[in-house]
Motif scaffolding. Structure first.
Motif, short mmCIF file in Angstrom:
data_model
loop_
_atom_site.label_atom_id
_atom_site.label_comp_id
_atom_site.label_asym_id
_atom_site.label_seq_id
_atom_site.Cartn_x
_atom_site.Cartn_y
_atom_site.Cartn_z
N ALA A 114 20.23 -21.30 -43.11
CA ALA A 114 19.20 -21.99 -42.31
C ALA A 114 19.77 -22.27 -40.93
N VAL A 117 24.23 -19.44 -36.14
CA VAL A 117 24.44 -19.27 -34.69
C VAL A 117 24.28 -17.82 -34.24
N VAL A 123 16.24 -16.37 -30.41
CA VAL A 123 16.04 -17.41 -29.38
C VAL A 123 15.54 -16.75 -28.09
N ARG A 270 10.96 -29.81 -27.04
CA ARG A 270 10.93 -28.39 -26.70
C ARG A 270 10.11 -27.63 -27.72
N ILE A 282 13.48 -24.63 -32.55
CA ILE A 282 14.39 -24.35 -33.67
C ILE A 282 13.78 -23.21 -34.48
N PRO A 285 15.34 -18.73 -39.50
CA PRO A 285 15.83 -17.35 -39.59
C PRO A 285 15.05 -16.52 -40.60
N THR A 312 20.05 -29.91 -36.91
CA THR A 312 19.26 -28.68 -36.70
C THR A 312 18.91 -28.06 -38.05
P1 AMP Z 1 19.22 -28.78 -31.61
O1 AMP Z 1 18.43 -29.29 -30.46
O2 AMP Z 1 20.61 -29.31 -31.73
O3 AMP Z 1 18.48 -28.86 -32.91
O4 AMP Z 1 19.47 -27.23 -31.33
C1 AMP Z 1 18.42 -26.36 -31.06
C2 AMP Z 1 19.00 -25.12 -30.44
O5 AMP Z 1 19.81 -24.45 -31.41
C3 AMP Z 1 17.97 -24.13 -30.00
O6 AMP Z 1 17.54 -24.36 -28.68
C4 AMP Z 1 18.73 -22.82 -30.13
O7 AMP Z 1 19.59 -22.65 -29.00
C5 AMP Z 1 19.61 -23.05 -31.34
N1 AMP Z 1 18.96 -22.67 -32.61
C6 AMP Z 1 17.65 -22.41 -32.85
N2 AMP Z 1 17.46 -22.13 -34.14
C7 AMP Z 1 18.67 -22.22 -34.75
C8 AMP Z 1 19.11 -22.01 -36.08
N3 AMP Z 1 18.28 -21.66 -37.07
N4 AMP Z 1 20.44 -22.19 -36.34
C9 AMP Z 1 21.30 -22.53 -35.35
N5 AMP Z 1 20.93 -22.74 -34.08
C10 AMP Z 1 19.63 -22.57 -33.78
#
Ligand code: AMP
Ligand code: MG
Length: 363
Positions: A114, A117, A123, A270, A282, A285, A312
């Motif tokens: 889930a 990176v 993204v 966002r 977010i 995957p 996340t």
């Molecule tokens: P956060 O605000 O810490 O939850 O991180 C969100 C950011 O993590 C997004 O803007 C992406 O750059 C990255 N991201 C998006 N989806 C995932 C995911 N499934 N696993 C890891 N990073 C992600």
């Protein structure tokens, strides 16, 4: 510069009147990693405080340069170029990237992918969707999903290298790098004997020892607001990161934090709306698209990188599986709010600290 649209997290200082030690309180703020950073610390004098905060911000800038996916000269960009002929040869990586990827892969495997990176290509598609106001084509989605998957990222910790096994792979550390930068900055302050410190970056916070005479740092918890618009969320984020005296930002609850980290993740600040459907930044995957369920997760962990990654991950897994994940990590706990059928529901894991009414005003 990347627009700062991070999750709101309101920080309030414990009442200074309760503290009687000879240390003085100092506060510094700077933009970095596309968001607002704030350092609050107690030091014997202004020179010591200023010198330490300057060094901490310089280290955060260094990490940003190394770990950002926005900069052509970052290690991630170099990795993406190497992945053009995947499987790539082993690519030498810095101590910083190795540390972050090691933790990222641990959370990826515990969350069954889930948290991942390697979502970089997805993204990119999300950002394009936001610019164009349209979902990606099936072909684009299929290609990006094929270039995603944490098992295609091979780390060799002994040799300090990584390999990207599938063409087109791209790493995105947006879900973990800020928490890690806070850890590194706090460690730097501690090395200088400044243990009583708090560092905030967007929706992530790490706390050292409490302010003198206090039990902890009082941290306001962001709430899921069903009707929040993008503008309101952005305003709230700015206000939360740098609350002006007497700020009217409303936060219902707060927790006390010391020697731990708290990260909040959700789609409040966002998201993109396409055909009436809201897609979070977010990415799930499994679908390759932004999450559509309204959810907000706050996670406390022993360090910032873990709290950041778990917050996340909990968004993607949802409350039940998300809390199960958090409970696998020693010292970690979480509170999750979801919006289902127009109603906000909250649940907490064991170990979540007592919540108190948030202070009415920021001193
Ligand atoms: P956060 O605000 O810490 O939850 O991180 C969100 C950011 O993590 C997004 O803007 C992406 O750059 C990255 N991201 C998006 N989806 C995932 C995911 N499934 N696993 C890891 N990073 C992600
Ligand atoms: Mg995160």
């Amino acid at each position: 510069m990347k627009i700062a649209l991070e999750m709101a997290l309101l920080l309030t200082m414990s009442a200074l009147v309760a503290c009687s030690a000879p240390l003085e309180r100092f506060e510094y703020a700077r933009d970095a990693m596309g968001t607002s950073f704030r350092i609050v610390l107690y030091a014997p004098d202004g020179w010591t405080a200023h010198d330490a905060a300057t060094a901490a911000f310089a280290r955060i800038d260094e990490l940003d340069a190394r770990l950002s996916d926005w900069r052509d000269d970052s290690e991630l960009a170099a990795g993406a170029r190497a992945a053009a002929q995947a499987p790539s040869p082993p690519i030498a990586i810095s101590d910083d990237l190795l540390r972050v990827l090691t933790r990222a892969q641990q959370v990826a495997s515990a969350s069954d992918g889930a948290f991942d990176v390697t979502v970089g290509p997805l993204v990119k598609l999300w950002r394009r969707s936001r610019r164009q106001g349209a979902l990606p084509s099936t072909d684009a989605l299929t290609a990006s999903r094929a270039a995603t998957g944490f098992r295609h990222l091979e780390l060799d910790r002994a040799r300090q290298t990584m390999r990207l096994l599938v063409p087109g792979m791209q790493l995105d550390l947006g879900g973990i790098a800020k928490g890690d930068a806070l850890d590194v900055a706090l460690a730097l302050l501690r090395e200088r004997g400044l243990d009583r410190a708090l560092i905030v970056g967007g929706g992530d916070v790490v706390a050292g020892e409490p302010p003198p005479g206090c039990h902890g740092w009082t941290i306001g918890l962001a709430e899921l607001r069903p009707d929040e618009t993008m503008d309101e969320a952005t305003d709230k984020t700015k206000a939360a990161a740098l609350p002006p005296p007497g700020s009217a930002v409303h936060v219902a609850y707060a927790v006390e934090l010391s020697n731990a980290a708290l990260s909040t993740s959700g789609d409040s600040s966002r998201f993109v709306v396409i055909d009436g459907q809201r897609y979070s930044h977010i990415i799930d995957p499994r679908t390759g698209l932004g999450l559509t369920r309204r959810i907000l997760a706050s996670v406390i962990a022993r360090d910032g990188a873990t709290a950041d990654a778990l917050a996340t991950a909990v968004n993607i897994l949802g409350p039940e599986r998300g809390l199960e994940l958090v409970e696998q990590f020693p010292g970690a706990s979480a509170r999750v709010e979801t919006l289902d059928a127009g109603r906000v529901q909250a649940c907490t894991s064991t170990g979540w600290p007592p919540m108190m009414p948030a202070p009415a005003d920021d001193p």
